[in-house]
Design a protein around this motif. Structure first.
Motif, short mmCIF file in Angstrom:
data_model
loop_
_atom_site.label_atom_id
_atom_site.label_comp_id
_atom_site.label_asym_id
_atom_site.label_seq_id
_atom_site.Cartn_x
_atom_site.Cartn_y
_atom_site.Cartn_z
N SER A 20 0.83 -1.20 0.00
CA SER A 20 0.00 0.00 0.00
C SER A 20 0.87 1.26 0.00
O SER A 20 0.58 2.24 -0.69
N LYS A 23 2.30 1.72 -3.41
CA LYS A 23 1.22 2.15 -4.32
C LYS A 23 1.01 3.65 -4.23
O LYS A 23 0.96 4.35 -5.26
N TYR A 24 0.91 4.20 -3.01
CA TYR A 24 0.63 5.63 -2.86
C TYR A 24 1.86 6.50 -3.15
O TYR A 24 1.73 7.60 -3.67
N PHE A 27 1.89 6.71 -6.82
CA PHE A 27 0.84 7.62 -7.31
C PHE A 27 1.28 9.07 -7.18
O PHE A 27 1.16 9.86 -8.12
N CYS A 86 -0.03 6.80 -12.73
CA CYS A 86 -1.12 7.06 -11.77
C CYS A 86 -2.23 6.02 -11.91
O CYS A 86 -2.70 5.45 -10.91
N CYS A 87 -2.65 5.78 -13.14
CA CYS A 87 -3.74 4.81 -13.37
C CYS A 87 -3.33 3.41 -12.96
O CYS A 87 -4.10 2.68 -12.32
N ILE A 90 -3.22 3.31 -8.89
CA ILE A 90 -4.51 3.39 -8.21
C ILE A 90 -5.41 2.20 -8.55
O ILE A 90 -6.04 1.61 -7.68
N ARG A 91 -5.44 1.83 -9.81
CA ARG A 91 -6.31 0.73 -10.24
C ARG A 91 -5.66 -0.63 -10.02
O ARG A 91 -6.31 -1.66 -10.18
N GLU A 92 -4.35 -0.60 -9.66
CA GLU A 92 -3.59 -1.84 -9.49
C GLU A 92 -3.73 -2.71 -10.74
O GLU A 92 -3.98 -3.91 -10.67
#
Length: 259
Positions: A20, A23-24, A27, A86-87, A90-92
């Motif tokens: 997580s 991921k952020y 992003f 980014c996509c 966020i969308r993994e």
């Protein structure tokens, strides 16, 4: 058995927290890239369509005109990279992340290859090389010839003449084609106002009078102009390569962590 189950659950929770975090981080990092790309695109488009006359100034200077399109290309590339990153984060989405990774890898390898080629062919950037090429290929007034047109643009933009000095045109192709002229018109001094295209005295300049021609060589003029930018560009290149490496690592970690 209970102890093993609890340890496994803690390990899974830690892996999830780490994933997580990646991921952020990815992003935020790519959102900044996206904003940077949008800004460069906006600047490039504004310069090309600006109705206040700035476009005419840029168009009249071939070096600045080329720079605008370089800014547009860089802005478009960063915009696409930031959007994909980014996509994908966020969308993994594994497909987007993989495409992002491959695109970054291609750009990274291209930059690395360019740096290696620049190092290998660095002897082609010497005064002697440019002087020899100028004497062999510069024609003076044939702007349909790419070499001649480029040199005319450089001499007009930087108010310089030849590589080292106006004497570079002695025993050159230019003198062979134009035996009555000591230097080309691109070497002649213009009015003192910025953007002034009127020569002070073109006839005297073409006869070689020092008072009416630019006497500084273009090699020194260009190096002096870009000296600060060369160091800044080198530092930025190192930063960009480092960022790209981290981007690839983050993208692959996220790709492998998505179930």
């Amino acid at each position: 058995m209970c102890g093993l189950g609890e340890a496994s659950a803690r390990g899974t929770a830690m892996d999830g927290d780490c994933l997580s975090c990646i991921k952020y981080l990815m992003f935020v990092f790519n959102f900044l890239i996206f904003l940077g790309g949008s800004f460069l695109l906006g600047v490039g488009v504004w310069v090309l369509v600006d109705p206040t006359g700035f476009r005419e100034i840029i168009t009249a200077n071939p070096l600045l005109f080329t720079g605008v399109y370089i800014i547009l290309a860089m802005g478009g590339m960063l915009f696409l990279l930031g959007f994909l990153g980014c996509c994908g984060a966020i969308r993994e989405n594994k497909c987007l992340l993989l495409f992002f990774f491959m695109l970054i890898l291609v750009i990274f390898l291209a930059e690395l290859a360019a740096a290696i080629l620049a190092f290998i062919f660095r002897e082609h950037l010497t005064r002697e090389f440019f002087t020899k090429e100028l004497k062999r290929h510069y024609q003076g007034y044939n702007n349909t010839d790419v070499f001649t047109g480029t040199w005319n643009a450089v001499m007009n933009s930087f108010d310089c003449c030849g590589v080292n000095s106006p004497e570079d045109f002695e025993e050159s192709l230019f003198r062979l084609i134009n035996p009555n002229e000591m230097v080309p018109a691109a070497c002649c001094r213009r009015g003192s106002q910025p953007g002034d295209s009127v020569y002070v005295n073109q006839d005297e300049c073409l006869m070689g009078k020092m008072l009416f021609r630019n006497n500084k060589g273009c090699y020194s003029a260009v190096v002096d102009y870009f000296e600060l930018y060369i160091y800044v560009a080198g530092a930025l290149a190192i930063v960009v390569l480092t960022i790209e490496l981290f981007a690839m690592v983050f993208a692959m970690c996220l790709f492998r962590g998505i179930q």
